[in-house]
Motif scaffolding. Structure first.
Motif, short mmCIF file in Angstrom:
data_model
loop_
_atom_site.label_atom_id
_atom_site.label_comp_id
_atom_site.label_asym_id
_atom_site.label_seq_id
_atom_site.Cartn_x
_atom_site.Cartn_y
_atom_site.Cartn_z
N LEU A 1 -2.47 2.97 5.95
CA LEU A 1 -2.15 1.59 5.77
C LEU A 1 -1.55 1.30 4.37
O LEU A 1 -1.25 0.10 4.00
CB LEU A 1 -3.50 0.82 5.84
CG LEU A 1 -4.19 0.69 7.15
CD1 LEU A 1 -5.34 -0.10 7.04
CD2 LEU A 1 -3.26 0.00 8.32
N GLY A 2 -1.19 2.56 3.81
CA GLY A 2 -0.18 2.28 2.31
C GLY A 2 -1.20 1.99 1.28
O GLY A 2 -1.03 1.26 0.17
N GLN A 3 -2.85 2.11 1.49
CA GLN A 3 -3.67 1.60 0.49
C GLN A 3 -4.07 2.58 -0.38
O GLN A 3 -5.16 2.35 -1.16
CB GLN A 3 -4.62 0.86 1.33
CG GLN A 3 -3.99 -0.28 1.76
CD GLN A 3 -4.96 -1.61 2.41
OE1 GLN A 3 -6.13 -1.14 2.67
NE2 GLN A 3 -4.40 -2.59 3.03
N CYS A 4 -4.15 3.97 -0.14
CA CYS A 4 -4.99 5.00 -0.79
C CYS A 4 -4.04 5.83 -1.56
O CYS A 4 -4.64 6.60 -2.47
CB CYS A 4 -6.00 5.72 0.15
SG CYS A 4 -4.91 6.88 1.06
N CYS B 1 -5.81 6.28 4.46
CA CYS B 1 -6.13 4.95 5.26
C CYS B 1 -5.12 4.75 6.29
O CYS B 1 -5.26 4.10 7.32
CB CYS B 1 -5.91 4.12 4.17
SG CYS B 1 -4.33 3.91 3.39
N ASP C 1 -1.61 3.83 -7.37
CA ASP C 1 -1.65 3.57 -5.95
C ASP C 1 -2.43 4.59 -5.44
O ASP C 1 -2.79 4.75 -4.23
CB ASP C 1 -0.20 4.08 -5.35
CG ASP C 1 0.79 2.66 -5.40
OD1 ASP C 1 0.35 1.80 -5.51
OD2 ASP C 1 1.76 2.93 -5.16
N GLU D 1 3.74 5.05 5.52
CA GLU D 1 4.68 3.82 5.68
C GLU D 1 6.10 4.03 5.82
O GLU D 1 6.85 2.98 6.38
CB GLU D 1 4.50 3.02 4.44
CG GLU D 1 3.05 2.32 3.98
CD GLU D 1 3.29 1.41 2.87
OE1 GLU D 1 3.81 1.54 1.94
OE2 GLU D 1 2.68 0.19 3.21
#
Ligand code: FES
Ligand code: FES
Length: 155
Positions: A44-47, A42, A133, A63
């Protein structure tokens, strides 16, 4: 003008030349050092799929800036083991055939490795929390949990 940044990656001190030292560590690992274990998902630190160990703690390499990783010990999937000599966690994932597409496995293995370094015999809730996470779109969660349990039995 390019800037040199020194990194300790998988036990080796390396220098990368970059235009922007504030860029994500992930880009330097993949693009400058050709370490493709940490993946871009991602951004964006989301996957979770970009995870690496930074001074033995799991972090999301999309990140963390390159400068924040300088002078710290970075370990990627490649630093845990190799196809010829997988780490106990990597071997357990192979034995349980925990991968479907495999895209999430970098993050799963990095987080499982960090968990087992601190907790020798984790419960299922502890495993789920450690891997929270990491998104697996293929839904192989049960096999992944079994792989972590298998690795824990081997340790
Ligand atoms: S690529 Fe880093 S969390 Fe998704
Ligand atoms: S095995 Fe495909 S995303 Fe997890």
């Amino acid at each position: 003008m390019p800037t040199s940044v020194s990194l300790d990656v998988n036990g080796r001190v390396v220098t990368v030349e970059v235009d922007d030292p504030g860029m994500p560590l992930l880009y330097a690992l993949r693009d400058n050092l050709q370490l493709k274990g940490p993946r871009f998902g991602c951004g964006l630190g989301q996957c979770g799929t970009c995870a690496v160990l930074l001074d033995d703690e799991p972090v999301l390499a999309c990140e963390i800036s390159l400068t924040k990783a300088a002078n710290k010990k970075v370990v990627t999937l490649e630093g845990l083991g190799s196809p010829e000599k997988p780490s106990p966690v990597q071997q357990a994932f192979i034995d349980e055939q925990a991968a479907q597409c495999g895209y999430c496995l970098n993050g799963m293995i990095i987080h499982a490795t960090a968990l087992l370094a601190k907790t020798m015999n984790p419960t299922i809730p502890e495993i789920k929390k450690a891997l929270a996470d990491d998104l697996c779109r293929c839904g192989t969660h049960l096999r992944i949990i079994r792989a972590v349990q298998r690795a824990a039995r081997r340790a």
